[in-house]
Design a protein around this motif. Structure first.
Motif, PDB file in Angstrom:
ATOM      1  N   HIS A  73       0.823  -1.216   0.000  1.00  0.00           N
ATOM      2  CA  HIS A  73       0.000   0.000   0.000  1.00  0.00           C
ATOM      3  C   HIS A  73       0.859   1.268   0.000  1.00  0.00           C
ATOM      4  O   HIS A  73       0.582   2.209  -0.748  1.00  0.00           O
ATOM      5  CB  HIS A  73      -0.948   0.002   1.200  1.00  0.00           C
ATOM      6  N   THR A  74       1.897   1.282   0.819  1.00  0.00           N
ATOM      7  CA  THR A  74       2.767   2.458   0.876  1.00  0.00           C
ATOM      8  C   THR A  74       3.612   2.548  -0.394  1.00  0.00           C
ATOM      9  O   THR A  74       3.914   3.646  -0.865  1.00  0.00           O
ATOM     10  CB  THR A  74       3.638   2.430   2.146  1.00  0.00           C
ATOM     11  N   GLU A  75       3.956   1.425  -0.987  1.00  0.00           N
ATOM     12  CA  GLU A  75       4.658   1.447  -2.276  1.00  0.00           C
ATOM     13  C   GLU A  75       3.777   2.074  -3.353  1.00  0.00           C
ATOM     14  O   GLU A  75       4.251   2.843  -4.198  1.00  0.00           O
ATOM     15  CB  GLU A  75       5.063   0.037  -2.694  1.00  0.00           C
ATOM     16  N   LYS A  76       2.492   1.758  -3.319  1.00  0.00           N
ATOM     17  CA  LYS A  76       1.562   2.351  -4.284  1.00  0.00           C
ATOM     18  C   LYS A  76       1.526   3.876  -4.107  1.00  0.00           C
ATOM     19  O   LYS A  76       1.486   4.628  -5.092  1.00  0.00           O
ATOM     20  CB  LYS A  76       0.170   1.746  -4.091  1.00  0.00           C
ATOM     21  N   LEU A  77       1.565   4.348  -2.874  1.00  0.00           N
ATOM     22  CA  LEU A  77       1.636   5.783  -2.614  1.00  0.00           C
ATOM     23  C   LEU A  77       2.939   6.361  -3.149  1.00  0.00           C
ATOM     24  O   LEU A  77       2.951   7.435  -3.750  1.00  0.00           O
ATOM     25  CB  LEU A  77       1.538   6.070  -1.116  1.00  0.00           C
TER      26      LEU A  77
ATOM     27  N   SER B  53       6.596   5.892   4.956  1.00  0.00           N
ATOM     28  CA  SER B  53       6.540   4.698   5.796  1.00  0.00           C
ATOM     29  C   SER B  53       5.090   4.389   6.143  1.00  0.00           C
ATOM     30  O   SER B  53       4.295   5.309   6.348  1.00  0.00           O
ATOM     31  CB  SER B  53       7.319   4.923   7.098  1.00  0.00           C
ATOM     32  N   PRO B  54       4.771   3.103   6.243  1.00  0.00           N
ATOM     33  CA  PRO B  54       3.460   2.782   6.804  1.00  0.00           C
ATOM     34  C   PRO B  54       3.448   3.174   8.278  1.00  0.00           C
ATOM     35  O   PRO B  54       4.509   3.297   8.906  1.00  0.00           O
ATOM     36  CB  PRO B  54       3.354   1.264   6.640  1.00  0.00           C
ATOM     37  N   THR B  55       2.269   3.399   8.800  1.00  0.00           N
ATOM     38  CA  THR B  55       2.118   3.639  10.231  1.00  0.00           C
ATOM     39  C   THR B  55       1.676   2.328  10.862  1.00  0.00           C
ATOM     40  O   THR B  55       0.618   1.797  10.531  1.00  0.00           O
ATOM     41  CB  THR B  55       1.084   4.742  10.507  1.00  0.00           C
TER      42      THR B  55
ATOM     43  N   ALA C  71      12.686  18.361   1.830  1.00  0.00           N
ATOM     44  CA  ALA C  71      12.202  17.073   2.335  1.00  0.00           C
ATOM     45  C   ALA C  71      10.688  17.112   2.480  1.00  0.00           C
ATOM     46  O   ALA C  71      10.082  18.176   2.572  1.00  0.00           O
ATOM     47  CB  ALA C  71      12.831  16.757   3.695  1.00  0.00           C
ATOM     48  N   ALA C  72      10.086  15.939   2.483  1.00  0.00           N
ATOM     49  CA  ALA C  72       8.649  15.798   2.718  1.00  0.00           C
ATOM     50  C   ALA C  72       8.394  14.349   3.129  1.00  0.00           C
ATOM     51  O   ALA C  72       9.308  13.510   3.098  1.00  0.00           O
ATOM     52  CB  ALA C  72       7.850  16.151   1.469  1.00  0.00           C
ATOM     53  N   GLY C  73       7.144  14.053   3.479  1.00  0.00           N
ATOM     54  CA  GLY C  73       6.833  12.699   3.897  1.00  0.00           C
ATOM     55  C   GLY C  73       5.400  12.297   3.639  1.00  0.00           C
ATOM     56  O   GLY C  73       4.516  13.141   3.443  1.00  0.00           O
ATOM     57  N   PHE C  74       5.196  10.979   3.639  1.00  0.00           N
ATOM     58  CA  PHE C  74       3.856  10.414   3.465  1.00  0.00           C
ATOM     59  C   PHE C  74       3.759   9.132   4.266  1.00  0.00           C
ATOM     60  O   PHE C  74       4.764   8.490   4.586  1.00  0.00           O
ATOM     61  CB  PHE C  74       3.546  10.177   1.983  1.00  0.00           C
ATOM     62  N   THR C  75       2.523   8.789   4.620  1.00  0.00           N
ATOM     63  CA  THR C  75       2.294   7.576   5.401  1.00  0.00           C
ATOM     64  C   THR C  75       0.920   7.009   5.093  1.00  0.00           C
ATOM     65  O   THR C  75       0.071   7.657   4.486  1.00  0.00           O
ATOM     66  CB  THR C  75       2.462   7.847   6.913  1.00  0.00           C
ATOM     67  N   ASN C  76       0.721   5.792   5.520  1.00  0.00           N
ATOM     68  CA  ASN C  76      -0.498   5.041   5.256  1.00  0.00           C
ATOM     69  C   ASN C  76      -0.769   4.124   6.452  1.00  0.00           C
ATOM     70  O   ASN C  76       0.169   3.608   7.065  1.00  0.00           O
ATOM     71  CB  ASN C  76      -0.269   4.189   3.999  1.00  0.00           C
ATOM     72  N   SER C  77      -2.036   3.952   6.780  1.00  0.00           N
ATOM     73  CA  SER C  77      -2.390   2.970   7.804  1.00  0.00           C
ATOM     74  C   SER C  77      -3.764   2.404   7.505  1.00  0.00           C
ATOM     75  O   SER C  77      -4.479   2.899   6.628  1.00  0.00           O
ATOM     76  CB  SER C  77      -2.378   3.597   9.208  1.00  0.00           C
ATOM     77  N   GLY C  78      -4.134   1.379   8.243  1.00  0.00           N
ATOM     78  CA  GLY C  78      -5.430   0.744   8.048  1.00  0.00           C
ATOM     79  C   GLY C  78      -6.581   1.563   8.587  1.00  0.00           C
ATOM     80  O   GLY C  78      -7.693   1.496   8.074  1.00  0.00           O
TER      81      GLY C  78
ATOM     82  N   MET D 223      -1.324  11.792   3.860  1.00  0.00           N
ATOM     83  CA  MET D 223      -1.831  10.679   4.667  1.00  0.00           C
ATOM     84  C   MET D 223      -2.780   9.857   3.816  1.00  0.00           C
ATOM     85  O   MET D 223      -3.565  10.413   3.048  1.00  0.00           O
ATOM     86  CB  MET D 223      -2.582  11.186   5.890  1.00  0.00           C
ATOM     87  N   ALA D 224      -2.717   8.539   3.992  1.00  0.00           N
ATOM     88  CA  ALA D 224      -3.605   7.648   3.260  1.00  0.00           C
ATOM     89  C   ALA D 224      -4.139   6.573   4.194  1.00  0.00           C
ATOM     90  O   ALA D 224      -3.529   6.247   5.208  1.00  0.00           O
ATOM     91  CB  ALA D 224      -2.870   7.003   2.090  1.00  0.00           C
ATOM     92  N   GLN D 225      -5.275   6.015   3.803  1.00  0.00           N
ATOM     93  CA  GLN D 225      -5.884   4.920   4.547  1.00  0.00           C
ATOM     94  C   GLN D 225      -6.122   3.779   3.580  1.00  0.00           C
ATOM     95  O   GLN D 225      -6.621   3.986   2.465  1.00  0.00           O
ATOM     96  CB  GLN D 225      -7.202   5.391   5.168  1.00  0.00           C
ATOM     97  N   SER D 226      -5.717   2.586   3.998  1.00  0.00           N
ATOM     98  CA  SER D 226      -5.937   1.395   3.176  1.00  0.00           C
ATOM     99  C   SER D 226      -6.787   0.393   3.924  1.00  0.00           C
ATOM    100  O   SER D 226      -6.526   0.094   5.087  1.00  0.00           O
ATOM    101  CB  SER D 226      -4.596   0.736   2.819  1.00  0.00           C
ATOM    102  N   ASP D 227      -7.791  -0.116   3.229  1.00  0.00           N
ATOM    103  CA  ASP D 227      -8.612  -1.178   3.803  1.00  0.00           C
ATOM    104  C   ASP D 227      -7.783  -2.456   3.881  1.00  0.00           C
ATOM    105  O   ASP D 227      -6.719  -2.559   3.279  1.00  0.00           O
ATOM    106  CB  ASP D 227      -9.848  -1.410   2.927  1.00  0.00           C
ATOM    107  N   ASP D 228      -8.298  -3.429   4.594  1.00  0.00           N
ATOM    108  CA  ASP D 228      -7.637  -4.731   4.677  1.00  0.00           C
ATOM    109  C   ASP D 228      -7.917  -5.476   3.373  1.00  0.00           C
ATOM    110  O   ASP D 228      -8.735  -6.391   3.313  1.00  0.00           O
ATOM    111  CB  ASP D 228      -8.151  -5.509   5.887  1.00  0.00           C
ATOM    112  N   ALA D 229      -7.243  -5.025   2.324  1.00  0.00           N
ATOM    113  CA  ALA D 229      -7.446  -5.549   0.972  1.00  0.00           C
ATOM    114  C   ALA D 229      -6.129  -5.381   0.217  1.00  0.00           C
ATOM    115  O   ALA D 229      -5.258  -4.631   0.647  1.00  0.00           O
ATOM    116  CB  ALA D 229      -8.572  -4.791   0.272  1.00  0.00           C
TER     117      ALA D 229
END
Length: 185
Positions: free
Chosen positions: A13-17, A58-60, A91-98, A146-152
């Motif tokens: 998921h974070t790779e997709k971001l 990084s994923p959270t 610099a900047a950053g991004f993250t993803n969690s369920g 920031m991103a949110q990924s379902d359990d998919a």
């Protein structure tokens, strides 16, 4: 102008971001994105140091960055921090969690502090929070994407809005880095 996107991704998921961030970078004339997946093992420290900007992702997990990203941070001490190889880079950053919120801000704060310790110049998201799930910055992050990924599988999540926000961040970083490059010319 080269922009490195250093990221970890446990489930894709974070790779997709990261790929969306790269697409945004490459919307800016003369900008090239280089993906640096930490799962690949070795890190090309010289290539990262030669970048005009570095975007961290990084994923959270459990309210903070992944263990693999933390190891990268620790490994950077001898390679980059002591010689200040990243000083004055954008610099900047991004993250993803369920979870929709899931303490992602803590991950972005961690990435921003890491960049600050390296003497970098942090670029946030300059978008007002979206009012619907279809708008950019739907989660309302200012410090980074920031991103949110379902359990998919990563093929179906995160959603379009989160991917577009990540691309926006990539484009913004490239534009800011280009401004700094013009100032050095």
């Amino acid at each position: 102008m080269n922009i490195s996107i250093v990221f970890d991704s446990g489930y894709g998921h974070t790779e997709k971001l990261a790929q969306s961030v790269a697409r945004g970078v490459e919307e800016v004339a003369g900008a090239h994105a280089t993906l640096v997946p930490l799962s690949a093992g070795s890190v090309d420290w010289a290539a990262i140091a030669a970048s005009d900007a570095i975007i961290f992702g990084s994923p959270t997990y459990n309210g903070t960055i992944s263990a693999r990203f933390k190891q990268f941070m620790e490994d950077s001490t001898r390679q980059s921090w002591i010689p200040q190889a990243w000083r004055n880079k954008v610099a900047a950053g991004f993250t993803n969690s369920g979870a929709l919120h899931g303490d992602k801000l803590n991950s972005l704060v961690t990435l921003a502090l890491f960049a600050a310790q390296h003497g970098m110049l942090w670029t946030g998201v300059d978008l007002f929070p979206g009012k619907s799930g279809d708008e950019l910055n739907r989660i309302g992050g200012w410090l980074g994407a920031m991103a949110q990924s379902d359990d998919a599988p990563a093929e179906v999540t995160p959603g379009t809005s989160d991917l577009a926000t990540a691309a926006y961040l990539g484009k913004r970083v490239a534009e800011v880095a280009a401004q700094f490059a013009r100032g050095r010319a």
